[in-house]
Design a protein around this motif. Sequence first.
Motif, mmCIF file in Angstrom:
data_model
loop_
_atom_site.group_PDB
_atom_site.id
_atom_site.type_symbol
_atom_site.label_atom_id
_atom_site.label_comp_id
_atom_site.label_asym_id
_atom_site.label_seq_id
_atom_site.Cartn_x
_atom_site.Cartn_y
_atom_site.Cartn_z
ATOM 1 N N UNK A 152 -0.602 5.268 6.892
ATOM 2 C CA UNK A 152 0.076 4.555 7.969
ATOM 3 C C UNK A 152 -0.283 5.146 9.334
ATOM 4 N N UNK A 153 -0.577 6.432 9.381
ATOM 5 C CA UNK A 153 -1.000 7.041 10.650
ATOM 6 C C UNK A 153 -2.360 6.507 11.087
ATOM 7 N N UNK A 154 -3.200 6.144 10.132
ATOM 8 C CA UNK A 154 -4.488 5.540 10.456
ATOM 9 C C UNK A 154 -4.309 4.119 10.996
ATOM 10 N N UNK B 233 2.087 -4.251 13.536
ATOM 11 C CA UNK B 233 2.340 -2.808 13.508
ATOM 12 C C UNK B 233 3.064 -2.501 12.204
ATOM 13 N N UNK B 234 2.386 -1.798 11.307
ATOM 14 C CA UNK B 234 2.960 -1.547 9.988
ATOM 15 C C UNK B 234 3.681 -0.203 9.945
ATOM 16 N N UNK B 235 4.693 -0.144 9.084
ATOM 17 C CA UNK B 235 5.416 1.091 8.840
ATOM 18 C C UNK B 235 5.687 1.230 7.352
ATOM 19 N N UNK B 236 6.000 2.436 6.919
ATOM 20 C CA UNK B 236 6.237 2.658 5.496
ATOM 21 C C UNK B 236 7.278 3.739 5.300
ATOM 22 N N UNK C 17 2.201 8.642 14.858
ATOM 23 C CA UNK C 17 1.486 9.911 15.016
ATOM 24 C C UNK C 17 2.415 11.124 14.980
ATOM 25 N N UNK C 18 3.651 10.970 15.410
ATOM 26 C CA UNK C 18 4.587 12.097 15.440
ATOM 27 C C UNK C 18 5.604 12.046 14.303
ATOM 28 N N UNK C 19 5.307 11.231 13.299
ATOM 29 C CA UNK C 19 6.199 11.100 12.143
ATOM 30 C C UNK C 19 5.760 12.067 11.048
ATOM 31 N N UNK D 253 -2.531 -2.243 4.577
ATOM 32 C CA UNK D 253 -3.857 -2.582 5.114
ATOM 33 C C UNK D 253 -3.952 -4.066 5.457
ATOM 34 N N UNK D 254 -3.423 -4.917 4.587
ATOM 35 C CA UNK D 254 -3.521 -6.358 4.825
ATOM 36 C C UNK D 254 -2.714 -6.769 6.053
#
Length: 215
Positions: A59-61, A33-36, A67-69, A25-26
């Motif tokens: 992470x999709x939010x 662009x964040x990923x996890x 979106x397709x992960x 979030x931070x």
Amino acid sequence: MKKQIFVTATNTDIGKTYTTKLLLKEYASRGLRVGVMKPIETGVVDGFCPDGEELLSLVKELNIEFKDIYVKDIVPIQYELPAAPFVASKNTPLDIKKIDNAIQKLGKLCDILIIEGAGGLYVPIDEKIMMIDLIAYLDASTLLVTHCSLGCINDTLLSKQALENKNIKYVVAFNNRDSNDSFSAVSQPYFKEIGFNVMKVSKNIDTICDVLYNL
């Protein structure tokens, strides 16, 4: 992908997922662009990854490119038994290519990838590899999440020393839960005396993110 951050802890149930979500979030609030991902998750029943699903939903939010992960993309190695990977997998050798491939795929979708570990630093993955060895292999900046209950001095210093012995770049953050109201009187005085910078996960997440990003 420009940056990898590995979230580990002094033990299990310390607050890695909670902390990972705050980091996401931070950094997203800063326009990144964040990923996890969570390379290994145990306690997976019928394909349901409790931590993985929670992280994927967030992470999709935050990043439309996810979106397709699917959960299998961010949790490439899954075991049913809720135990150390060594035990849960019956000492199956770690397939590091699964992790490498997942990172390569997700890395194309983000500027910063937060990687959540399983358990603590010396959780065995297989006969030869501990979680700390995976961190060293990935060469990621590391956030060590520690607790604030009695015993945190010992647990924090042991994990800190282990990271230093492996020459891993790290930051320490204390997850100060509501039940840890004794920390300021019982443990924090020692850290203050030795000049240890006590950063708390919820209170100092912005500073924690700054330091991690620049490691």
